[in-house]
Design a protein around this motif. Sequence first.
Motif, PDB file in Angstrom:
ATOM      1  N   VAL A  62     -14.337 -31.052 -33.142  1.00 63.76           N
ATOM      2  CA  VAL A  62     -15.752 -31.246 -33.839  1.00 63.76           C
ATOM      3  C   VAL A  62     -16.775 -31.444 -32.595  1.00 63.76           C
ATOM      4  O   VAL A  62     -17.701 -30.208 -32.517  1.00 63.76           O
ATOM      5  CB  VAL A  62     -16.068 -32.478 -34.804  1.00 63.76           C
ATOM      6  CG1 VAL A  62     -17.551 -32.595 -35.139  1.00 63.76           C
ATOM      7  CG2 VAL A  62     -15.188 -32.392 -35.951  1.00 63.76           C
ATOM      8  N   CYS A  63     -16.547 -31.982 -31.523  1.00 60.90           N
ATOM      9  CA  CYS A  63     -17.451 -32.106 -30.443  1.00 60.90           C
ATOM     10  C   CYS A  63     -17.422 -30.748 -29.672  1.00 60.90           C
ATOM     11  O   CYS A  63     -18.528 -30.269 -29.296  1.00 60.90           O
ATOM     12  CB  CYS A  63     -17.110 -33.270 -29.718  1.00 60.90           C
ATOM     13  SG  CYS A  63     -17.221 -34.835 -30.660  1.00 60.90           S
ATOM     14  N   GLN A  64     -16.422 -30.219 -29.455  1.00 54.97           N
ATOM     15  CA  GLN A  64     -16.366 -28.945 -28.460  1.00 54.97           C
ATOM     16  C   GLN A  64     -16.944 -27.895 -29.201  1.00 54.97           C
ATOM     17  O   GLN A  64     -17.789 -27.258 -28.370  1.00 54.97           O
ATOM     18  CB  GLN A  64     -14.791 -28.607 -28.438  1.00 54.97           C
ATOM     19  CG  GLN A  64     -13.922 -29.243 -27.393  1.00 54.97           C
ATOM     20  CD  GLN A  64     -12.444 -29.065 -27.699  1.00 54.97           C
ATOM     21  OE1 GLN A  64     -12.087 -28.275 -28.612  1.00 54.97           O
ATOM     22  NE2 GLN A  64     -11.546 -29.047 -26.484  1.00 54.97           N
ATOM     23  N   THR A  65     -16.874 -27.915 -30.654  1.00 54.83           N
ATOM     24  CA  THR A  65     -17.610 -26.575 -30.832  1.00 54.83           C
ATOM     25  C   THR A  65     -19.048 -26.836 -30.997  1.00 54.83           C
ATOM     26  O   THR A  65     -19.617 -25.866 -30.647  1.00 54.83           O
ATOM     27  CB  THR A  65     -17.200 -26.524 -32.713  1.00 54.83           C
ATOM     28  OG1 THR A  65     -15.526 -26.624 -32.584  1.00 54.83           O
ATOM     29  CG2 THR A  65     -17.825 -25.434 -33.345  1.00 54.83           C
TER      30      THR A  65
ATOM     31  N   ALA B  84     -16.245 -31.665 -20.096  1.00 55.56           N
ATOM     32  CA  ALA B  84     -15.481 -32.458 -20.204  1.00 55.56           C
ATOM     33  C   ALA B  84     -14.798 -32.676 -21.561  1.00 55.56           C
ATOM     34  O   ALA B  84     -13.735 -33.138 -21.738  1.00 55.56           O
ATOM     35  CB  ALA B  84     -16.346 -33.789 -20.222  1.00 55.56           C
ATOM     36  N   LEU B  85     -15.449 -31.903 -22.323  1.00 57.57           N
ATOM     37  CA  LEU B  85     -14.848 -31.957 -23.768  1.00 57.57           C
ATOM     38  C   LEU B  85     -13.619 -30.901 -23.768  1.00 57.57           C
ATOM     39  O   LEU B  85     -12.803 -30.915 -24.853  1.00 57.57           O
ATOM     40  CB  LEU B  85     -15.907 -31.586 -25.066  1.00 57.57           C
ATOM     41  CG  LEU B  85     -16.994 -32.754 -24.905  1.00 57.57           C
ATOM     42  CD1 LEU B  85     -17.958 -32.334 -25.970  1.00 57.57           C
ATOM     43  CD2 LEU B  85     -16.133 -34.107 -25.563  1.00 57.57           C
TER      44      LEU B  85
ATOM     45  N   ILE C  86     -13.217 -37.447 -23.188  1.00 58.93           N
ATOM     46  CA  ILE C  86     -14.039 -37.286 -24.373  1.00 58.93           C
ATOM     47  C   ILE C  86     -15.202 -38.112 -24.476  1.00 58.93           C
ATOM     48  O   ILE C  86     -16.277 -37.691 -24.695  1.00 58.93           O
ATOM     49  CB  ILE C  86     -12.860 -37.580 -25.562  1.00 58.93           C
ATOM     50  CG1 ILE C  86     -11.809 -36.300 -25.474  1.00 58.93           C
ATOM     51  CG2 ILE C  86     -13.840 -37.695 -26.905  1.00 58.93           C
ATOM     52  CD1 ILE C  86     -10.709 -36.709 -26.740  1.00 58.93           C
ATOM     53  N   SER C  87     -14.966 -39.474 -23.914  1.00 56.31           N
ATOM     54  CA  SER C  87     -16.003 -40.423 -24.005  1.00 56.31           C
ATOM     55  C   SER C  87     -17.201 -39.790 -23.103  1.00 56.31           C
ATOM     56  O   SER C  87     -18.493 -39.934 -23.303  1.00 56.31           O
ATOM     57  CB  SER C  87     -15.508 -41.762 -23.583  1.00 56.31           C
ATOM     58  OG  SER C  87     -14.645 -42.368 -24.302  1.00 56.31           O
ATOM     59  N   THR C  88     -16.761 -39.230 -21.815  1.00 53.88           N
ATOM     60  CA  THR C  88     -17.818 -38.942 -20.918  1.00 53.88           C
ATOM     61  C   THR C  88     -18.486 -37.637 -21.531  1.00 53.88           C
ATOM     62  O   THR C  88     -19.772 -37.697 -21.405  1.00 53.88           O
ATOM     63  CB  THR C  88     -17.043 -38.518 -19.540  1.00 53.88           C
ATOM     64  OG1 THR C  88     -16.524 -39.841 -19.000  1.00 53.88           O
ATOM     65  CG2 THR C  88     -17.831 -37.746 -18.593  1.00 53.88           C
ATOM     66  N   GLY C  89     -17.819 -36.856 -22.143  1.00 53.82           N
ATOM     67  CA  GLY C  89     -18.305 -35.605 -22.844  1.00 53.82           C
ATOM     68  C   GLY C  89     -19.275 -35.983 -23.812  1.00 53.82           C
ATOM     69  O   GLY C  89     -20.056 -35.458 -24.027  1.00 53.82           O
ATOM     70  N   LEU C  90     -18.792 -37.091 -24.606  1.00 54.52           N
ATOM     71  CA  LEU C  90     -19.727 -37.474 -25.878  1.00 54.52           C
ATOM     72  C   LEU C  90     -21.189 -37.787 -25.095  1.00 54.52           C
ATOM     73  O   LEU C  90     -22.314 -37.636 -25.675  1.00 54.52           O
ATOM     74  CB  LEU C  90     -19.262 -38.656 -26.553  1.00 54.52           C
ATOM     75  CG  LEU C  90     -18.243 -37.911 -27.324  1.00 54.52           C
ATOM     76  CD1 LEU C  90     -17.466 -39.292 -28.204  1.00 54.52           C
ATOM     77  CD2 LEU C  90     -18.755 -37.103 -28.612  1.00 54.52           C
TER      78      LEU C  90
END
Length: 171
Positions: free
Chosen positions: A29-32, A74-75, A102-106
């Motif tokens: 979801v986040c990547q997209t 990051a994601l 993932i945390s860093t990417g968020l």
Amino acid sequence: MPPSPSNRDETPEERADRLWSEMLQEVRVCQTGAQILFGFLLSVVFTPRFTTLPVLDRHLYVVTVLLGAFATGALVAPAAFHRFFAGHGLKPELVHAAGHLISTGLVLLALTITSAMLLLLRNALHTAAAASALSGVVLLWFTTCWLVLPHLVLRREARRRERDTGSAGGR
């Protein structure tokens, strides 16, 4: 990887497989979203209006694009890690590293969106103060939804478990 706080009967490898599968679902979801936002950000510089932006807004744009690139990197990184780690029996290490990425990417995604909001609102409202205030509200919203609320739920659950353990031990 720390022992599972759940009562699941699974080996460390099974736990790592389960966690990896769950992480993939979350990060998709986040990547997209990050990739679509990043793609739109890249196209802004090629619009005729871009050259008329004040220098501060062009610098803000550059910061926003950089944040978007870092968030996307990051994601997407867990997929690269998976390719490198595949077949080496390092799934627990993969899950650990991917969790940090993932945390860093968020965090970077929240900053990208906030920065994009600031740029957009500065131009839409023509007032830096209102744009800053509204962008600050957006960042506060992300902080609340993504950090504060999960932390509060974890604290409440820890207190409940502590009470349950204490009352079970006193019987």
